[in-house]
Design an enzyme around this catalytic site. Structure first.
Site, PDB file in Angstrom:
ATOM      1  N   LYS A 179      74.119  12.153  53.802  1.00  0.00           N
ATOM      2  CA  LYS A 179      73.072  12.688  54.502  1.00  0.00           C
ATOM      3  C   LYS A 179      72.314  14.062  54.146  1.00  0.00           C
ATOM      4  O   LYS A 179      71.273  14.355  54.284  1.00  0.00           O
ATOM      5  CB  LYS A 179      73.638  12.956  56.111  1.00  0.00           C
ATOM      6  N   LYS A 248      70.603  25.031  59.684  1.00  0.00           N
ATOM      7  CA  LYS A 248      72.112  24.583  59.818  1.00  0.00           C
ATOM      8  C   LYS A 248      72.371  23.321  58.786  1.00  0.00           C
ATOM      9  O   LYS A 248      73.497  23.456  57.850  1.00  0.00           O
ATOM     10  CB  LYS A 248      72.341  23.715  61.128  1.00  0.00           C
TER      11      LYS A 248
END
Length: 305
Positions: A179, A248
């Site tokens: 991811k 993030k």
């Protein structure tokens, strides 16, 4: 007895996913039990056919063999999974397989796997990609890593979540690596697309035509193909994720590179741009406002002419 599946986190991704799962549950004799700290999110899930529970993660773990989570930060994911009121905290809990769909990085995912294993729960590391629109339509890539029996238990639900389920390994953490590789390409591409369109717009080109040309050539990417034509060139700026999430994810990617001892100069530079976007546009602003940073520098709007 009706089989219940739990779901934690009803945000821009989790909310639409739960609506799809609730429709599937009605057809397959299952129940979808859900929790979120926001009452309005619970109300939307209830309207879609899910069943809100007041007892949070602890109650879902007590009642459901399978629980999925889609949460906004590593600290929240760890508290929900391993905290004193976490999903496996109740004595005699029913939970056997926990599916973490959040992007939290490899170290955090491995801590979850170890902590849950000590409580008799298998973890499937299963982040998703495709954005809020993909969550609504079921057109998501699902990247699953975990023990084969745990992945098999989760797979029917995951095949509702997304249209492509990729089993990338049997060790939690591998889904995160996949991811983060995907996200750093997507997010760095958003930055570079703003830069490339700014070059043309300042020179006098139409940004909309630039995207058409790029998409017919070798520069095509998800930003030129969909994000910018839909959200930036129209002035909508509503792709459905925030600058805080972008920052993030880029920081998690850099941490993953550091842990593996792999240099990542371009990822580091893109992360610094996202820090600037977050500071200039605000952490909760849509991530497509990266284009506004460049508009401020050039004085030329990136809009279709």
């Amino acid at each position: 007895m009706t089989h219940s599946i739990g779901f934690l986190g009803l945000g821009s991704m989790g909310g639409p996913i739960v609506a799809r799962l609730a429709a599937w549950a009605r057809e397959s004799g299952r129940r979808i039990l859900v929790h979120d700290i926001r009452p309005e999110a619970m109300d939307r899930a209830a309207a879609a056919g899910a069943e809100p529970v007041a007892g949070g993660a602890r109650e879902l773990g007590l009642r459901c063999k399978l629980v999925l989570a889609c949460l906004p930060s590593p600290s929240i994911s760890e508290a929900v999974a391993l905290g004193e009121d976490g999903v496996a905290s109740a004595p005699g809990h029913a939970l056997r397989t926990y599916v973490e769909m959040s992007t939290i990085g490899g170290p955090a995912m491995r801590r979850l796997a170890e902590g849950l294993a000590a409580r008799g729960v298998a973890l499937v590391d299963s982040p998703i990609s495709g954005g809020a629109l993909g969550a609504e339509t079921g057109v998501l890539a699902v990247m699953a890593a975990g023990a084969p029996e745990a992945v098999a238990m989760a797979r029917p639900a995951l095949e509702v979540v997304g249209n492509r389920v990729f089993v990338v390994g049997d060790t939690p953490g591998l889904g995160q690596a996949m991811k983060l590789a995907n996200n750093l390409l997507s997010l760095a591409g958003m930055v570079l697309t703003a830069e490339a369109l700014s070059l043309g717009a300042k020179a006098g080109l139409d940004p909309a035509q630039m995207c058409e040309v790029i998409n017919a050539g070798t520069g095509r990417n998800s930003s030129t193909d969909s994000k910018y034509p839909r959200e930036v060139l129209t002035g909508r700026f509503a792709v459905g994720s925030t600058n805080r999430i972008a920052q993030k994810d880029m920081s998690l990617a850099m941490a993953e590179f550091a842990a593996l001892g792999v240099p990542a100069p371009l990822t580091g530079l893109a992360r610094e741009i996202w820090s600037m976007v977050e500071a200039a546009q605000g952490p909760q602003a849509d991530m497509t406002t990266v284009a506004k940073l460049y508009e401020g520098w050039t004085g030329v709007p990136l809009r279709a002419r």
